[in-house]
Design a protein around this motif. Sequence first.
Motif, PDB file in Angstrom:
ATOM      1  N   GLU A 187       0.769  -1.063   0.075  1.00 13.36           N
ATOM      2  CA  GLU A 187      -0.228   0.063   0.103  1.00 13.36           C
ATOM      3  C   GLU A 187       0.736   1.300  -0.022  1.00 13.36           C
ATOM      4  OE1 GLU A 187      -0.402  -1.847   4.425  1.00 13.36           O
ATOM      5  OE2 GLU A 187      -0.111  -2.281   2.136  1.00 13.36           O
ATOM      6  N   VAL A 188       2.112   1.081   0.334  1.00 15.67           N
ATOM      7  CA  VAL A 188       2.826   2.416   0.354  1.00 15.67           C
ATOM      8  C   VAL A 188       3.249   2.808  -1.100  1.00 15.67           C
ATOM      9  CG1 VAL A 188       5.230   3.129   0.805  1.00 15.67           C
ATOM     10  CG2 VAL A 188       4.064   1.893   2.680  1.00 15.67           C
ATOM     11  N   GLN A 189       3.322   2.149  -2.141  1.00 18.70           N
ATOM     12  CA  GLN A 189       3.555   2.248  -3.467  1.00 18.70           C
ATOM     13  C   GLN A 189       2.498   3.336  -3.782  1.00 18.70           C
ATOM     14  OE1 GLN A 189       6.432   1.394  -5.185  1.00 18.70           O
ATOM     15  NE2 GLN A 189       7.067  -0.048  -3.826  1.00 18.70           N
ATOM     16  N   ASP A 190       1.287   2.684  -3.780  1.00 20.48           N
ATOM     17  CA  ASP A 190       0.020   3.444  -4.278  1.00 20.48           C
ATOM     18  C   ASP A 190      -0.106   4.885  -3.391  1.00 20.48           C
ATOM     19  OD1 ASP A 190      -0.693   1.262  -5.703  1.00 20.48           O
ATOM     20  OD2 ASP A 190      -1.950   0.720  -4.313  1.00 20.48           O
ATOM     21  N   VAL A 191       0.175   5.154  -2.246  1.00 22.18           N
ATOM     22  CA  VAL A 191      -0.051   6.286  -1.314  1.00 22.18           C
ATOM     23  C   VAL A 191       1.174   7.108  -1.903  1.00 22.18           C
ATOM     24  CG1 VAL A 191       0.249   7.443   0.735  1.00 22.18           C
ATOM     25  CG2 VAL A 191      -1.330   5.203   0.652  1.00 22.18           C
ATOM     26  N   VAL A 192       2.341   6.774  -1.877  1.00 23.80           N
ATOM     27  CA  VAL A 192       3.415   7.653  -2.387  1.00 23.80           C
ATOM     28  C   VAL A 192       3.133   8.136  -3.834  1.00 23.80           C
ATOM     29  CG1 VAL A 192       5.908   7.713  -2.782  1.00 23.80           C
ATOM     30  CG2 VAL A 192       4.963   6.789  -0.687  1.00 23.80           C
ATOM     31  N   LYS A 193       2.490   7.167  -4.775  1.00 23.56           N
ATOM     32  CA  LYS A 193       2.416   7.768  -6.100  1.00 23.56           C
ATOM     33  C   LYS A 193       1.478   8.993  -6.192  1.00 23.56           C
ATOM     34  CE  LYS A 193       1.052   5.559 -10.596  1.00 23.56           C
ATOM     35  NZ  LYS A 193       0.373   4.769 -11.313  1.00 23.56           N
ATOM     36  N   GLU A 194       0.280   8.591  -5.296  1.00 22.53           N
ATOM     37  CA  GLU A 194      -0.721   9.841  -5.369  1.00 22.53           C
ATOM     38  C   GLU A 194      -0.040  10.770  -4.660  1.00 22.53           C
ATOM     39  OE1 GLU A 194      -5.013  10.703  -3.275  1.00 22.53           O
ATOM     40  OE2 GLU A 194      -4.143   8.633  -3.390  1.00 22.53           O
ATOM     41  N   VAL A 195       0.490  10.782  -3.543  1.00 22.17           N
ATOM     42  CA  VAL A 195       1.333  12.437  -2.879  1.00 22.17           C
ATOM     43  C   VAL A 195       2.033  12.876  -3.828  1.00 22.17           C
ATOM     44  CG1 VAL A 195       2.456  12.958  -1.154  1.00 22.17           C
ATOM     45  CG2 VAL A 195       0.971  11.272  -0.741  1.00 22.17           C
ATOM     46  N   VAL A 196       3.189  12.144  -4.533  1.00 19.24           N
ATOM     47  CA  VAL A 196       3.990  12.816  -5.301  1.00 19.24           C
ATOM     48  C   VAL A 196       3.422  13.332  -6.670  1.00 19.24           C
ATOM     49  CG1 VAL A 196       5.997  12.167  -6.864  1.00 19.24           C
ATOM     50  CG2 VAL A 196       5.860  11.327  -4.559  1.00 19.24           C
ATOM     51  N   ALA A 197       2.315  12.663  -7.331  1.00 23.07           N
ATOM     52  CA  ALA A 197       1.688  13.183  -8.361  1.00 23.07           C
ATOM     53  C   ALA A 197       1.037  14.737  -8.020  1.00 23.07           C
ATOM     54  CB  ALA A 197       1.039  12.222  -8.942  1.00 23.07           C
ATOM     55  N   THR A 198       0.438  14.597  -6.740  1.00 21.71           N
ATOM     56  CA  THR A 198      -0.281  15.742  -6.459  1.00 21.71           C
ATOM     57  C   THR A 198       0.634  16.992  -6.264  1.00 21.71           C
ATOM     58  OG1 THR A 198      -1.962  14.321  -5.354  1.00 21.71           O
ATOM     59  CG2 THR A 198      -1.686  16.764  -4.663  1.00 21.71           C
ATOM     60  N   ALA A 199       1.913  16.582  -5.755  1.00 19.50           N
ATOM     61  CA  ALA A 199       3.022  17.623  -5.693  1.00 19.50           C
ATOM     62  C   ALA A 199       3.602  18.200  -6.718  1.00 19.50           C
ATOM     63  CB  ALA A 199       3.979  17.326  -4.639  1.00 19.50           C
ATOM     64  N   GLY A 200       3.750  17.258  -7.858  1.00 18.63           N
ATOM     65  CA  GLY A 200       4.156  17.588  -9.223  1.00 18.63           C
ATOM     66  C   GLY A 200       5.528  17.025  -9.382  1.00 18.63           C
ATOM     67  N   GLY A 201       5.790  16.099  -8.422  1.00 19.94           N
ATOM     68  CA  GLY A 201       7.331  15.584  -8.354  1.00 19.94           C
ATOM     69  C   GLY A 201       7.288  14.220  -9.399  1.00 19.94           C
ATOM     70  N   GLN A 202       8.751  13.956  -9.790  1.00 17.56           N
ATOM     71  CA  GLN A 202       8.985  12.947 -10.589  1.00 17.56           C
ATOM     72  C   GLN A 202       9.126  11.667  -9.806  1.00 17.56           C
ATOM     73  OE1 GLN A 202      12.216  14.649 -12.745  1.00 17.56           O
ATOM     74  NE2 GLN A 202      10.954  16.588 -13.194  1.00 17.56           N
ATOM     75  N   LEU A 203       8.493  10.553  -9.566  1.00 20.53           N
ATOM     76  CA  LEU A 203       8.447   9.597  -9.044  1.00 20.53           C
ATOM     77  C   LEU A 203       9.646   8.698  -9.579  1.00 20.53           C
ATOM     78  CD1 LEU A 203       7.844   7.931  -6.467  1.00 20.53           C
ATOM     79  CD2 LEU A 203       5.859   7.015  -7.647  1.00 20.53           C
ATOM     80  N   ILE A 204      10.587   8.062  -8.896  1.00 17.61           N
ATOM     81  CA  ILE A 204      11.689   7.220  -9.476  1.00 17.61           C
ATOM     82  C   ILE A 204      11.519   6.017  -8.508  1.00 17.61           C
ATOM     83  CG2 ILE A 204      13.947   6.734  -9.746  1.00 17.61           C
ATOM     84  CD1 ILE A 204      14.445   9.824 -10.409  1.00 17.61           C
ATOM     85  N   HIS A 205      11.364   4.868  -8.749  1.00 15.31           N
ATOM     86  CA  HIS A 205      11.265   3.590  -8.114  1.00 15.31           C
ATOM     87  C   HIS A 205      12.928   2.962  -8.042  1.00 15.31           C
ATOM     88  CE1 HIS A 205       6.957   3.280  -7.638  1.00 15.31           C
ATOM     89  NE2 HIS A 205       6.754   3.690  -8.996  1.00 15.31           N
ATOM     90  N   ALA A 206      13.241   2.846  -6.848  1.00 19.35           N
ATOM     91  CA  ALA A 206      14.482   2.182  -6.716  1.00 19.35           C
ATOM     92  C   ALA A 206      14.657   0.822  -6.290  1.00 19.35           C
ATOM     93  CB  ALA A 206      15.331   3.231  -5.476  1.00 19.35           C
ATOM     94  N   SER A 207      15.168  -0.084  -7.096  1.00 18.23           N
ATOM     95  CA  SER A 207      15.289  -1.388  -6.561  1.00 18.23           C
ATOM     96  C   SER A 207      16.557  -1.446  -5.895  1.00 18.23           C
ATOM     97  CB  SER A 207      15.411  -2.181  -7.966  1.00 18.23           C
ATOM     98  OG  SER A 207      16.672  -1.642  -8.754  1.00 18.23           O
TER      99      SER A 207
END
Length: 508
Positions: A187-207
């Motif tokens: 659930e962290v992935q979905d929450v963060v995706k929404e928060v970063v999109a709302t802020a206008g940030g560029q989400l990068i997933h790190a492996s």
Amino acid sequence: MSIDLSLDRIRKLLSHLPRYTRPTVHIAGTNGKGSVSSLVSSILHATVPPLKVGRFNSPHLVSVHDSIAVNNEPISPATYTSAKELVEETDRKHDIGSSSFELLTSTALLIFEQERVDVVVLEVGMGGRLDATNVVPDECVIASALTAVDLDHQAFLGSTVAEIAKEKAAIARPGKPFVLGPQKYPEVQDVVKEVVATAGGQLIHASPASSRTWDNEFDGPGPAIISLSQETFAGPSPTPIQMSLPCFSEPLRAVLPLHGEHQLSNLGVALNIISALITCPCDETSVRPLQLKQRLTPSAISRGVRSVSWPGRLSFHRVRVPLTEDNRSARPLTILADGAHNPASSATLAAYVSSLIPAAPRTRPAASVREISLTYILALSHSPPKTPLQTLAPLLPPTVPQPEDSRPVKLKVQIAVLRFSPPDGMPWINSVPPSVLRETVSTLVPDAEVWCAPEDAQDPTQLLAALQWAAKQTEEADESLVVLAGSLYLVADFYRLIRAGRLGGATI
């Protein structure tokens, strides 16, 4: 003292101090954010010519000014005191009433501005949205990151992982890269995706970074075999790693000295931050002169990873513990110090301890039993709703793999429980009474021998007494390890004993 999360006071305080203008990497998370900050700052400083890097971490380790570093070295007490006095005088003059952490954060930002550092690596204290560090202006933040999120500080951040993740991800800034580390909870992935999109940030997933086979030509002489022997102790070697990054055509190779499987995830976050700084340069005039793309070469990054240091996190130390007041009698101990303070970090520590034992050399006939003395020295912070049982259950009792082709292992487990010294400037931090810890560990490991400190003793001498008890317990053991954990404040007491010369032959 209660904690009143707000940005109003620190914004007012900073409005009366020199304007903060430093390019900043902002890092939040439940576990791992300190390791990531140390990796990022070490890499940035390893460039040619070296960048001047400021780093802010909390809580401090031994002394409060340790939380503020320039070029990976704590600032001097004189520098800290001068800046602190100006900040506190400003707070009093304008009747702001800032909290201790707001004053400390303001002091750090002022020092970084006075020192004219090239880049600041800023660790969030707690949460993110309302944390004092989130006062840094949008134009200063060049990248943000979120390490592993877990349940902690629920009284302030929310009762679920999703609520906590939302608070922590709120450090995202418009138009700036936001690196999200590997997560235990989907659930962290979905929450963060929404928060970063709302802020206008560029989400990068790190492996996570990948471990690889040791290469003598690239990595140097081959690693030693781990030994828990009193006489021939040999700790784990650094981990050779590789990782593919968008900024380079070939996989990056390095050697990671931080121990534990979880550090591969932390390194993945750190390297993706560096990659973002190379591939997503900011337009601010303060960043362009840094020439990050030219300076952050594969060799510089590899150097920075190899030279990183982060004491108190799966750190091995060899000490000689005095058994008499005149120090004429002393006994060697191998200490594994770790600030594990919640169920997630306790589980990480438990997995690491288990991984060490099967790796020890076989010095006796295959049919014999290996007897290993394992001593835990524990202190915890009082942090409801988290209970001592929840924190320690992943750690105790220890489990040891028993491969069919190796000698069976018999553990002798003993546990010392005590308080830690009250940390400077944090009157809201209290340690769990030893009697409560004794009841908890006795429930988890009924057969273990338990040493319990006096109920109200809160000073490093109690830790010395616990170490002396541990030394006597391991007197007859061929193989032994002391695990000192439960709170970074207890680890700090251990380092104070070393600095004061109370433990002989100490290595850090």
